[in-house]
Enzyme design. Structure first.
Site, PDB file in Angstrom:
ATOM      1  CE  LYS A 102     -59.425 103.213 -31.580  1.00 13.72           C
ATOM      2  NZ  LYS A 102     -59.475 104.196 -32.662  1.00 13.72           N
ATOM      3  CG  ASN A 103     -61.009 106.951 -29.963  1.00 14.75           C
ATOM      4  OD1 ASN A 103     -60.306 106.294 -30.732  1.00 14.75           O
ATOM      5  ND2 ASN A 103     -62.329 106.997 -30.051  1.00 14.75           N
TER       6      ASN A 103
ATOM      7  NE  ARG B 147     -61.457 111.357 -39.275  1.00 12.60           N
ATOM      8  CZ  ARG B 147     -61.687 112.246 -40.225  1.00 12.60           C
ATOM      9  NH1 ARG B 147     -61.490 111.938 -41.473  1.00 12.60           N
ATOM     10  NH2 ARG B 147     -62.128 113.440 -39.927  1.00 12.60           N
TER      11      ARG B 147
ATOM     12  CB  CYS C 103     -63.056 105.820 -43.275  1.00  9.81           C
ATOM     13  SG  CYS C 103     -64.184 106.414 -42.067  1.00  9.81           S
TER      14      CYS C 103
ATOM     15  NE  ARG D 245     -64.481 109.401 -38.959  1.00  9.29           N
ATOM     16  CZ  ARG D 245     -63.785 108.544 -38.214  1.00  9.29           C
ATOM     17  NH1 ARG D 245     -63.300 107.467 -38.747  1.00  9.29           N
ATOM     18  NH2 ARG D 245     -63.589 108.776 -36.944  1.00  9.29           N
ATOM     19  N   PRO D 246     -64.859 114.590 -43.313  1.00 12.07           N
ATOM     20  CG  PRO D 246     -66.245 116.393 -43.783  1.00 12.07           C
ATOM     21  CD  PRO D 246     -66.268 114.962 -43.366  1.00 12.07           C
ATOM     22  CB  VAL D 247     -59.915 117.393 -41.900  1.00 10.04           C
ATOM     23  CG1 VAL D 247     -59.719 115.982 -41.399  1.00 10.04           C
ATOM     24  CG2 VAL D 247     -59.342 117.559 -43.305  1.00 10.04           C
ATOM     25  CG  ASP D 248     -65.329 120.831 -42.974  1.00  6.52           C
ATOM     26  OD1 ASP D 248     -65.192 119.735 -42.393  1.00  6.52           O
ATOM     27  OD2 ASP D 248     -66.427 121.409 -43.063  1.00  6.52           O
ATOM     28  CG  LEU D 249     -65.814 121.330 -38.477  1.00  2.26           C
ATOM     29  CD1 LEU D 249     -66.593 120.819 -37.273  1.00  2.26           C
ATOM     30  CD2 LEU D 249     -66.419 122.628 -38.971  1.00  2.26           C
TER      31      LEU D 249
ATOM     32  CG  ASP E  80     -66.762 105.233 -31.244  1.00  3.84           C
ATOM     33  OD1 ASP E  80     -67.184 105.409 -32.398  1.00  3.84           O
ATOM     34  OD2 ASP E  80     -65.693 105.726 -30.823  1.00  3.84           O
TER      35      ASP E  80
ATOM     36  CB  ILE F 293     -72.109 110.659 -34.857  1.00  2.00           C
ATOM     37  CG1 ILE F 293     -72.764 110.823 -33.478  1.00  2.00           C
ATOM     38  CG2 ILE F 293     -70.728 111.322 -34.908  1.00  2.00           C
ATOM     39  CD1 ILE F 293     -72.914 112.225 -32.982  1.00  2.00           C
TER      40      ILE F 293
ATOM     41  NE  ARG G 207     -57.892 100.799 -37.006  1.00  2.00           N
ATOM     42  CZ  ARG G 207     -58.969 101.575 -37.038  1.00  2.00           C
ATOM     43  NH1 ARG G 207     -60.055 101.171 -37.637  1.00  2.00           N
ATOM     44  NH2 ARG G 207     -58.955 102.758 -36.470  1.00  2.00           N
TER      45      ARG G 207
HETATM   46  C1  UD1 Z   1     -63.744 110.591 -32.887  1.00  2.00           C
HETATM   47  C2  UD1 Z   1     -63.396 109.190 -32.474  1.00  2.00           C
HETATM   48  C3  UD1 Z   1     -64.439 108.209 -32.982  1.00  2.00           C
HETATM   49  C4  UD1 Z   1     -65.846 108.634 -32.591  1.00  2.00           C
HETATM   50  C5  UD1 Z   1     -66.086 110.082 -32.972  1.00  2.00           C
HETATM   51  C6  UD1 Z   1     -67.429 110.609 -32.463  1.00  2.00           C
HETATM   52  C7  UD1 Z   1     -60.966 109.148 -32.439  1.00  2.00           C
HETATM   53  C8  UD1 Z   1     -59.707 108.619 -33.028  1.00  2.00           C
HETATM   54  N1  UD1 Z   1     -62.101 108.823 -33.037  1.00  2.00           N
HETATM   55  O1  UD1 Z   1     -63.696 110.640 -34.310  1.00  2.00           O
HETATM   56  O2  UD1 Z   1     -64.147 106.945 -32.411  1.00  2.00           O
HETATM   57  O3  UD1 Z   1     -66.769 107.821 -33.266  1.00  2.00           O
HETATM   58  O4  UD1 Z   1     -65.057 110.919 -32.418  1.00  2.00           O
HETATM   59  O5  UD1 Z   1     -67.528 110.418 -31.099  1.00  2.00           O
HETATM   60  O6  UD1 Z   1     -60.941 109.831 -31.435  1.00  2.00           O
HETATM   61  N2  UD1 Z   1     -66.842 116.320 -39.253  1.00  2.00           N
HETATM   62  C9  UD1 Z   1     -66.864 117.240 -40.294  1.00  2.00           C
HETATM   63  N3  UD1 Z   1     -65.782 118.068 -40.444  1.00  2.00           N
HETATM   64  C10 UD1 Z   1     -64.690 117.997 -39.625  1.00  2.00           C
HETATM   65  C11 UD1 Z   1     -64.684 117.072 -38.563  1.00  2.00           C
HETATM   66  C12 UD1 Z   1     -65.792 116.246 -38.402  1.00  2.00           C
HETATM   67  O7  UD1 Z   1     -67.840 117.314 -41.048  1.00  2.00           O
HETATM   68  O8  UD1 Z   1     -63.726 118.762 -39.836  1.00  2.00           O
HETATM   69  C13 UD1 Z   1     -68.028 115.433 -39.048  1.00  2.00           C
HETATM   70  C14 UD1 Z   1     -67.694 113.960 -39.161  1.00  2.00           C
HETATM   71  O9  UD1 Z   1     -67.704 113.518 -40.506  1.00  2.00           O
HETATM   72  C15 UD1 Z   1     -68.800 113.335 -38.322  1.00  2.00           C
HETATM   73  C16 UD1 Z   1     -69.002 114.370 -37.217  1.00  2.00           C
HETATM   74  O10 UD1 Z   1     -68.444 115.585 -37.706  1.00  2.00           O
HETATM   75  O11 UD1 Z   1     -69.961 113.201 -39.077  1.00  2.00           O
HETATM   76  C17 UD1 Z   1     -68.356 114.042 -35.897  1.00  2.00           C
HETATM   77  O12 UD1 Z   1     -67.012 113.681 -36.117  1.00  2.00           O
HETATM   78  P1  UD1 Z   1     -65.876 113.870 -35.013  1.00  2.00           P
HETATM   79  O13 UD1 Z   1     -66.504 114.137 -33.698  1.00  2.00           O
HETATM   80  O14 UD1 Z   1     -64.897 114.866 -35.534  1.00  2.00           O
HETATM   81  O15 UD1 Z   1     -65.220 112.435 -35.003  1.00  2.00           O
HETATM   82  P2  UD1 Z   1     -63.694 112.055 -35.029  1.00  2.00           P
HETATM   83  O16 UD1 Z   1     -62.907 113.023 -34.203  1.00  2.00           O
HETATM   84  O17 UD1 Z   1     -63.261 111.819 -36.428  1.00  2.00           O
END
Ligand code: UD1
Length: 437
Positions: free
Chosen positions: A22-23, A94, A118, A123-127, A309, A331, A401
């Site tokens: 899925k991912n 997401r 969530c 789970r921000p998207v700042d990066l 996961d 994580i 899902r």
């Molecule tokens: C993806 C997977 C999810 C898995 C996760 C970690 C998908 C759809 N989902 O989620 O199943 O659990 O990887 O292996 O592929 N973070 C920030 N800022 C950002 C991005 C991330 O602070 O811009 C933080 C997140 O809140 C979290 C950590 O970084 O605490 C890791 O998140 P990330 O690896 O980005 O997970 P996802 O890509 O959301």
């Protein structure tokens, strides 16, 4: 709303076919936006999430040919007719946020709703956004939307991630394929889904090196073309069934599972006393249900560490291992929601912040429980397979899902599992509450 009813105690024996990941599929689907030629994806998992992503792509103008039940999807973004991904479509899942980078790279602008938090954490998207800014995009956040523009195109940049993010690595990689010049991603995530996306993009004509290591180099190209590409096997689904087989006891062959993507889990299962072998291009898992499990401590880490996961599933297994096992979730900040539900079956779990201590209980007894997010829900299935009597798992839309044909796959190996539907409407709309993983 559907429920799953499981009567525990039956060992599992047989074969379970592993679906496409899925991912990975979700990001490969987003890649279709990068080219005016068709992208055909094989081994597509038929899931609520992937179908939902297909709907979003259609609203952006992508032609999607994906017959019901088929595992091949043809995505054709001949023209991108909209660059707006609205709140209603992004808040539910997401990964839909990942259309931003491809739209920006191909069309030069995009307006995508912020995905929001969530159940498992903020789970921000700042990066993601910092990466696009480094590539020359102007980003404004307004009214809950990210408005991004790079009207003269993106340009290559060196991006050093302060910590590992799967989503940000994939998103930056997608956008960088069409940027001018070279992009270097440092401290990149190394998950197999990253290499899968890079392989697919390279098959479309991208020039990506180093995916699967912490430094990824992308030489931007003018255009990408079409390709036909199979989605990698789902390591989380495979790991989940491996843990289920360990929990119920018996012998299961996971057909198509990639043992090399499951190193940390294989180690943990072996430490717990479970037989795990790479066999016939898949994974063989066996345990004598009469033999007690051994406690194992788990620290979740980015790949190749133990995956977050699979944390909930392994915790379900450890509820029956005599002694104490300690779980550290590194994580996500709020990923022990399964603990109170497991306790309803008799598990002994104490949670303190990001740490949980599980003390193996002599028995679990079936009870009604509630799914709270995708991976947490499947941990309840695993516990139910070990419990005496009947467990009813409510809110199974979370499971739909991410797990394709879960009940038939388990039932084919002898589990007593069935889905019960009643007429009340599916609260799919509200599922953002447990949107995870
Ligand atoms: C993806 C997977 C999810 C898995 C996760 C970690 C998908 C759809 N989902 O989620 O199943 O659990 O990887 O292996 O592929 N973070 C920030 N800022 C950002 C991005 C991330 O602070 O811009 C933080 C997140 O809140 C979290 C950590 O970084 O605490 C890791 O998140 P990330 O690896 O980005 O997970 P996802 O890509 O959301």
């Amino acid at each position: 709303m559907d429920r799953i009813v499981i009567v525990g105690g039956a060992p599992l024996k047989g074969e379970i076919p592993i679906s496409g990941a899925k991912n990975s599929a979700l990001k490969l689907m987003a890649a279709a936006l990068l080219t005016s030629e068709p992208l055909t994806l094989d081994s597509m998992p038929n899931l609520a999430d992937t179908r939902f992503m297909a709907q979003l792509l259609m609203t952006l103008g992508v032609g999607v040919a994906w017959p019901d039940g088929s595992h091949t999807a043809r995505l054709h973004a001949a023209d991108v007719t909209s660059t707006i991904a609205p709140y209603d479509l992004v808040r539910k899942m997401r990964a839909t946020f990942n259309v931003l980078g491809p739209l920006l790279a191909r069309v030069g602008h995009a307006t995508v709703s912020l995905p929001g938090g969530c159940a498992i954490g903020a789970r921000p998207v700042d990066l993601h956004l910092k990466a696009f800014e480094a590539m020359g995009a102007d980003i404004v956040i307004e009214g809950g939307y990210v408005k991004a523009a790079a009207l003269r195109g993106l340009k290559g940049a060196t991006i050093v991630f302060p910590f590992v993010s799967v989503g940000a690595t994939e998103h930056a990689m997608l956008a960088a394929t069409l940027a001018r010049g070279e992009t270097v991603l440092e401290n990149a995530a190394r998950e197999p889904e990253i290499a899968d996306l890079a392989n697919c993009l390279n098959a479309m004509g991208a020039r990506i090196d180093g995916a699967g290591t912490s430094t990824i180099r992308i030489q931007g190209v003018e255009t990408l073309g079409g390709a036909r590409y199979p989605v990698v096997a789902d390591r989380i689904e495979a790991g989940t069934y491996a843990i289920a087989a360990a929990a119920a006891g018996g012998e299961v062959q996971l057909v198509g599972a990639r043992a090399e993507h499951l190193g940390a889990l294989v180690q943990a299962l072996r430490a717990a006393g479970v037989t795990v072998e790479s066999r016939d291009g898949g994974l063989f898992v066996a345990r004598d249900p009469g033999q007690p499990l051994k406690p194992v401590d788990i620290d979740t880490q980015p790949y190749p560490g133990f995956p977050t996961d699979l944390q909930a599933q392994f915790m379900a297994l450890m509820t029956r291992a005599p002694g104490a096992s300690i779980f550290r979730e590194n994580i996500f900040e709020n990923r022990f929601m399964h603990a109170p539900e497991l306790r309803r079956l008799g598990a002994d779990i104490t949670v303190r912040g990001s740490e949980a201590v599980v003390r193996g209980a002599p028995r679990l007894v079936g009870a009604p429980v509630m799914a709270t997010d995708l991976r947490a829900s499947v941990s309840l299935v695993i516990a139910a397979l070990m419990a005496e009597g009947e467990t009813t798992i409510n809110r199974v839309y979370h499971l739909d899902r991410g797990f394709e044909r879960l009940e038939p796959k388990l039932a084919a190996c002898g589990a007593d599992v069935k889905r019960v539907s009643d007429r009340s409407p599916e609260p799919r709309e509200g599922s953002v509450e447990g949107e995870a993983a």
